[in-house]
Design a protein around this motif. Sequence first.
Motif, PDB file in Angstrom:
ATOM      1  N   HIS A 101      62.155 130.407   4.883  1.00 39.02           N
ATOM      2  CA  HIS A 101      62.845 129.160   4.566  1.00 39.02           C
ATOM      3  C   HIS A 101      63.798 128.784   5.698  1.00 39.02           C
ATOM      4  N   LEU A 102      64.291 129.797   6.423  1.00 41.18           N
ATOM      5  CA  LEU A 102      65.370 129.589   7.389  1.00 41.18           C
ATOM      6  C   LEU A 102      64.931 129.767   8.833  1.00 41.18           C
ATOM      7  N   GLU A 103      63.858 130.504   9.077  1.00 42.00           N
ATOM      8  CA  GLU A 103      63.391 130.765  10.437  1.00 42.00           C
ATOM      9  C   GLU A 103      61.936 131.203  10.371  1.00 42.00           C
ATOM     10  N   LEU A 104      61.343 131.425  11.538  1.00 48.05           N
ATOM     11  CA  LEU A 104      59.952 131.873  11.606  1.00 48.05           C
ATOM     12  C   LEU A 104      59.925 133.389  11.796  1.00 48.05           C
ATOM     13  N   PRO A 105      59.636 134.153  10.738  1.00 49.73           N
ATOM     14  CA  PRO A 105      59.597 135.618  10.877  1.00 49.73           C
ATOM     15  C   PRO A 105      58.384 136.059  11.693  1.00 49.73           C
ATOM     16  N   THR A 106      58.538 137.196  12.345  1.00 53.72           N
ATOM     17  CA  THR A 106      57.437 137.786  13.095  1.00 53.72           C
ATOM     18  C   THR A 106      57.041 139.115  12.458  1.00 53.72           C
ATOM     19  N   VAL A 107      55.740 139.294  12.228  1.00 48.10           N
ATOM     20  CA  VAL A 107      55.193 140.569  11.788  1.00 48.10           C
ATOM     21  C   VAL A 107      54.317 141.066  12.928  1.00 48.10           C
ATOM     22  N   ASP A 108      54.875 141.943  13.741  1.00 50.73           N
ATOM     23  CA  ASP A 108      54.202 142.364  14.966  1.00 50.73           C
ATOM     24  C   ASP A 108      53.369 143.614  14.700  1.00 50.73           C
ATOM     25  N   ILE A 109      52.215 143.396  14.093  1.00 47.66           N
ATOM     26  CA  ILE A 109      51.299 144.490  13.789  1.00 47.66           C
ATOM     27  C   ILE A 109      49.912 144.131  14.304  1.00 47.66           C
ATOM     28  N   SER A 110      49.075 145.135  14.421  1.00 42.49           N
ATOM     29  CA  SER A 110      47.701 144.900  14.872  1.00 42.49           C
ATOM     30  C   SER A 110      46.871 144.314  13.738  1.00 42.49           C
ATOM     31  N   ALA A 111      45.751 143.732  14.118  1.00 40.77           N
ATOM     32  CA  ALA A 111      44.825 143.219  13.112  1.00 40.77           C
ATOM     33  C   ALA A 111      44.321 144.346  12.218  1.00 40.77           C
ATOM     34  N   ALA A 112      44.178 145.540  12.794  1.00 40.05           N
ATOM     35  CA  ALA A 112      43.695 146.679  12.003  1.00 40.05           C
ATOM     36  C   ALA A 112      44.696 147.067  10.930  1.00 40.05           C
ATOM     37  N   VAL A 113      45.972 147.123  11.280  1.00 38.37           N
ATOM     38  CA  VAL A 113      47.006 147.431  10.286  1.00 38.37           C
ATOM     39  C   VAL A 113      47.044 146.351   9.220  1.00 38.37           C
ATOM     40  N   PRO A 131      51.627 137.821  15.978  1.00 35.71           N
ATOM     41  CA  PRO A 131      51.173 137.575  17.354  1.00 35.71           C
ATOM     42  C   PRO A 131      49.723 137.950  17.620  1.00 35.71           C
ATOM     43  N   ALA A 132      49.255 139.040  17.002  1.00 35.86           N
ATOM     44  CA  ALA A 132      47.887 139.479  17.251  1.00 35.86           C
ATOM     45  C   ALA A 132      46.856 138.453  16.773  1.00 35.86           C
ATOM     46  N   LEU A 133      47.251 137.606  15.822  1.00 31.51           N
ATOM     47  CA  LEU A 133      46.328 136.616  15.277  1.00 31.51           C
ATOM     48  C   LEU A 133      46.750 135.180  15.566  1.00 31.51           C
ATOM     49  N   THR A 134      48.029 134.915  15.465  1.00 30.52           N
ATOM     50  CA  THR A 134      48.493 133.520  15.493  1.00 30.52           C
ATOM     51  C   THR A 134      49.145 133.115  16.804  1.00 30.52           C
ATOM     52  N   GLY A 135      49.385 134.059  17.716  1.00 32.86           N
ATOM     53  CA  GLY A 135      50.139 133.721  18.912  1.00 32.86           C
ATOM     54  C   GLY A 135      51.567 133.376  18.535  1.00 32.86           C
ATOM     55  N   ASP A 136      52.042 132.245  19.016  1.00 31.78           N
ATOM     56  CA  ASP A 136      53.407 131.821  18.720  1.00 31.78           C
ATOM     57  C   ASP A 136      53.504 130.973  17.460  1.00 31.78           C
ATOM     58  N   ALA A 137      52.385 130.607  16.868  1.00 31.31           N
ATOM     59  CA  ALA A 137      52.376 129.680  15.740  1.00 31.31           C
ATOM     60  C   ALA A 137      52.524 130.410  14.411  1.00 31.31           C
ATOM     61  N   PRO A 138      53.042 129.725  13.396  1.00 24.19           N
ATOM     62  CA  PRO A 138      52.996 130.300  12.048  1.00 24.19           C
ATOM     63  C   PRO A 138      51.563 130.344  11.528  1.00 24.19           C
ATOM     64  N   ALA A 139      51.298 131.257  10.617  1.00 23.46           N
ATOM     65  CA  ALA A 139      49.951 131.384  10.058  1.00 23.46           C
ATOM     66  C   ALA A 139      49.481 130.084   9.423  1.00 23.46           C
ATOM     67  N   ASP A 199      38.939 131.647  10.473  1.00 27.00           N
ATOM     68  CA  ASP A 199      38.222 132.830  10.952  1.00 27.00           C
ATOM     69  C   ASP A 199      38.417 134.027  10.019  1.00 27.00           C
ATOM     70  N   LEU A 200      39.656 134.246   9.572  1.00 25.21           N
ATOM     71  CA  LEU A 200      39.943 135.401   8.716  1.00 25.21           C
ATOM     72  C   LEU A 200      39.693 135.094   7.250  1.00 25.21           C
ATOM     73  N   LEU A 201      40.376 134.090   6.725  1.00 28.16           N
ATOM     74  CA  LEU A 201      40.323 133.840   5.280  1.00 28.16           C
ATOM     75  C   LEU A 201      38.970 133.305   4.835  1.00 28.16           C
ATOM     76  N   ARG A 202      38.458 132.324   5.529  1.00 27.75           N
ATOM     77  CA  ARG A 202      37.175 131.726   5.125  1.00 27.75           C
ATOM     78  C   ARG A 202      35.988 132.599   5.549  1.00 27.75           C
ATOM     79  N   ASP A 203      35.894 132.837   6.866  1.00 30.07           N
ATOM     80  CA  ASP A 203      34.678 133.452   7.388  1.00 30.07           C
ATOM     81  C   ASP A 203      34.605 134.949   7.092  1.00 30.07           C
ATOM     82  N   GLU A 204      35.704 135.673   7.314  1.00 29.40           N
ATOM     83  CA  GLU A 204      35.664 137.126   7.115  1.00 29.40           C
ATOM     84  C   GLU A 204      35.815 137.513   5.645  1.00 29.40           C
ATOM     85  N   LEU A 205      36.790 136.924   4.948  1.00 26.47           N
ATOM     86  CA  LEU A 205      37.034 137.306   3.556  1.00 26.47           C
ATOM     87  C   LEU A 205      36.222 136.495   2.556  1.00 26.47           C
TER      88      LEU A 205
END
Length: 483
Positions: free
Chosen positions: A184-196, A224-232, A241-247
């Motif tokens: 709500h207040l800022e853009l959080p970062t979850v810096d994990i790999s796609a595997a995690v 970052p591993a998926l979205t770069g600098d953008a929010p999901a 790619d992830l939600l539609r095609d993979e899942l």
Amino acid sequence: MSTDPGLRRLALGTLLSAFRGEQAPSWAVDLLAEGLAGHVLFGFNIVERAQLAALSASLHAAREGVLIGIDEEGGDVTRLAHRLGSPYPGNAALGALGDPAITRRVYRTIGAELDELGLNLNLAPTVDVNTADDNPIIGTRSFGADPQAVAAHAAAAVLGLQSARVAACAKHFPGHGATLADSHLELPTVDISAAVMRERELPPFVAAIEAGTKSIMTAHIRVPALTGDAPATFSRAVLVDLLRDELGFDGVVVTDALEMLGAARYAGSIPAGAVLALAAGADLLCIGADVDEALTLACADEIVSAVRDGRLPAARLEEAAARVRSLAAWTRSGDRTDREEPGLGYPAALSAIRIEGSVDRAAAPLIVQLESESSIAAGRVPWGLGPHINGTEQVRVVADRADAAELRSRAGARPIVVVGRNVHRLAGARSLVESLTETHAVTVVEMGWPSSWRPSGARAFITTWGASHANGRAAAETLGLAA
């Protein structure tokens, strides 16, 4: 204003607006008639059941196929019961209870109540895996920290809600549970790999999809591993790619509120965010709570402009609007269930209580409630033991301003019960509690997300896994103080 009524109607058909007041203003009804997908209702729209039912009816009367959404998670996040607190334990308590069948029954009851009141889209359940003890926005909204357990409860919640023909919305994709910031207040970062992410964050979403969830809400978080600098929310790699095609999700992708700073700052404006979200693969755009006619029309006009200047393919807009219409049609078809066990929440909350140490019910204590800010998602909802106790003295204090000596003197020979939410995070709370244990028998009642901290010298540590009305009553009963 668009001069192409067909294109404008398509744009409106992707927007979830909102309005202030206990009755719908004329513009809110008129835009529904012109094709607006629907509105989200908040606590400021709700006084009591008859008023809410009349409000919903007035919106549905505008045209067939209106979506009326609400954040009714039970537990700490409630709109229906924002004046008193929810009669249901939230997800953390249901996760601690560990019985997905009860989770399904609780959500089935919530769904049937929403259906009865004319609400057909519940922006719930929260299926984030809460792996950060200091998460400021998820916490007790999560079923827990174990991906597989959260997955089981996520599926149960979806099945329960949708048995009442109320669309579920599993959130916040691809997972908000590891954040230490509030989107709500800022853009959080979850810096994990796609595997995690696949191993830890995604199993509950996979379970919700397999259970047939009609919608999934995006998270304004950066991975970052998926979205770069953008929010999901603005990431095609996440939403397509992830939600539609993979899942394999084929339902409606709903954005979290575009007014939230985690999205709006990146986009530059809320209307610009609407275009970015659609282009990334979202279908239904939740504008937010602080919305009026001008902002709603600005979003629609920006979408139309984006189609005309090539930023947004017309086919993408048509696809999104079609998915939203299909969702609305689903809510009007099929069988409904009867409301099941309206009193279920209280015994469920009691069963979820966890006690470490021993509770002394022989002597009436002094209750010390530690004041704390509510999260933006929950809003200001009453909490604590106050409504449930049998005349036992209670004082409210701010931990880092409280005088331990004064509290000891006030308690006298009585034991002390300290009640708080996320006690380990409150400034001054740890030292205050541990100071009180030096001279008194102290029981701590944790009504937020517990950490590993336990006060040295405390007689007991009680975890309620939430601060709803049901959780408060359960705590009072556990202490032998219930009125």
